[in-house]
Design a protein around this motif. Structure first.
Motif, mmCIF file in Angstrom:
data_model
loop_
_atom_site.group_PDB
_atom_site.id
_atom_site.type_symbol
_atom_site.label_atom_id
_atom_site.label_comp_id
_atom_site.label_asym_id
_atom_site.label_seq_id
_atom_site.Cartn_x
_atom_site.Cartn_y
_atom_site.Cartn_z
ATOM 1 N N ASP A 1 25.444 45.176 33.183
ATOM 2 C CA ASP A 1 24.754 45.493 31.935
ATOM 3 C C ASP A 1 25.557 46.471 31.074
ATOM 4 N N PHE A 2 26.264 47.401 31.705
ATOM 5 C CA PHE A 2 27.139 48.295 30.941
ATOM 6 C C PHE A 2 28.219 47.491 30.237
ATOM 7 N N LEU A 3 28.796 46.532 30.933
ATOM 8 C CA LEU A 3 29.840 45.678 30.363
ATOM 9 C C LEU A 3 29.271 44.863 29.193
ATOM 10 N N MET A 4 28.080 44.304 29.373
ATOM 11 C CA MET A 4 27.449 43.516 28.304
ATOM 12 C C MET A 4 27.158 44.375 27.075
ATOM 13 N N ILE B 1 16.051 53.502 33.450
ATOM 14 C CA ILE B 1 17.154 52.530 33.570
ATOM 15 C C ILE B 1 17.255 52.044 35.013
ATOM 16 N N LEU B 2 17.283 52.979 35.953
ATOM 17 C CA LEU B 2 17.391 52.589 37.365
ATOM 18 C C LEU B 2 16.183 51.774 37.814
ATOM 19 N N LYS B 3 15.011 52.139 37.316
ATOM 20 C CA LYS B 3 13.791 51.412 37.658
ATOM 21 C C LYS B 3 13.886 49.961 37.182
ATOM 22 N N ARG B 4 14.339 49.772 35.939
ATOM 23 C CA ARG B 4 14.446 48.423 35.376
ATOM 24 C C ARG B 4 15.516 47.612 36.101
ATOM 25 N N GLU B 5 16.650 48.231 36.365
ATOM 26 C CA GLU B 5 17.724 47.532 37.073
ATOM 27 C C GLU B 5 17.265 47.163 38.488
ATOM 28 N N VAL C 1 26.131 46.726 41.080
ATOM 29 C CA VAL C 1 26.724 45.562 40.413
ATOM 30 C C VAL C 1 25.933 45.224 39.145
ATOM 31 N N GLN C 2 24.590 45.272 39.227
ATOM 32 C CA GLN C 2 23.742 44.987 38.060
ATOM 33 C C GLN C 2 23.963 46.034 36.970
ATOM 34 N N LEU C 3 24.045 47.296 37.345
ATOM 35 C CA LEU C 3 24.323 48.365 36.376
ATOM 36 C C LEU C 3 25.654 48.107 35.668
ATOM 37 N N ASN C 4 26.680 47.818 36.451
ATOM 38 C CA ASN C 4 28.012 47.570 35.885
ATOM 39 C C ASN C 4 27.993 46.365 34.950
ATOM 40 N N ASN D 1 21.546 50.108 22.199
ATOM 41 C CA ASN D 1 22.001 48.782 22.599
ATOM 42 C C ASN D 1 21.925 48.616 24.123
ATOM 43 N N LEU D 2 22.326 49.646 24.855
ATOM 44 C CA LEU D 2 22.266 49.595 26.324
ATOM 45 C C LEU D 2 20.826 49.409 26.787
ATOM 46 N N LEU D 3 19.904 50.166 26.213
ATOM 47 C CA LEU D 3 18.491 50.028 26.588
ATOM 48 C C LEU D 3 17.993 48.618 26.281
ATOM 49 N N TYR D 4 18.430 48.064 25.156
ATOM 50 C CA TYR D 4 18.046 46.707 24.777
ATOM 51 C C TYR D 4 18.603 45.685 25.773
ATOM 52 N N ILE D 5 19.884 45.803 26.095
ATOM 53 C CA ILE D 5 20.537 44.878 27.040
ATOM 54 C C ILE D 5 19.852 44.941 28.407
#
Length: 116
Positions: A31-34, A102-106, A26-29, A71-75
């Motif tokens: 942030d992808f949307l943002m 990415i997975l680690k941060r999420e 859900v968090q991945l989705n 942008n994704l990395l920034y978000i």
């Protein structure tokens, strides 16, 4: 206590054990949307499939949509220092390492939201 994972499988295993894997998706989705990236993952996706699909998306972003990748990395708030420390000579290996970051941060976000 939040563990410092060294492998994607270890991280996804802990997320599953802690019953937070779905929240990680859900968090991945979210942030992808943002980041205006039109990719999303089903909440019942297998961890191995998630790893492969996310890796493919990151690889494609690096290759074809670099601004969206940044942008994704920034978000997601992935550490710029950690990204810069990676060896960019092999894009496949780079995208695999970025996928892990990415997975680690999420996972950090999900873990803290559910433990505090």
């Amino acid at each position: 206590m939040l563990k410092n994972h060294t492998h994607i499988e270890e991280l996804l295993g802990e997320a599953t054990q802690e019953a937070l894997y779905e929240k990680l998706i859900v968090q991945l989705n979210k942030d992808f949307l943002m980041a205006n990236i039109e990719e999303s993952f089903s909440t019942n996706i297998a961890p191995e499939t998630l790893k492969k699909e996310l890796h493919a998306i990151v690889y494609q972003l690096i290759h074809e949509k670099f601004a969206e990748y940044l942008n994704l990395l920034y978000i997601m708030d992935v550490s710029e220092a950690k990204i810069k420390a990676l060896d960019g000579s092999d894009v496949v290996k780079l995208s695999e390492q970025v996928t892990f970051l990415i997975l680690k941060r999420e996972w950090q976000k999900v873990w803290f939201k559910n433990k505090l």
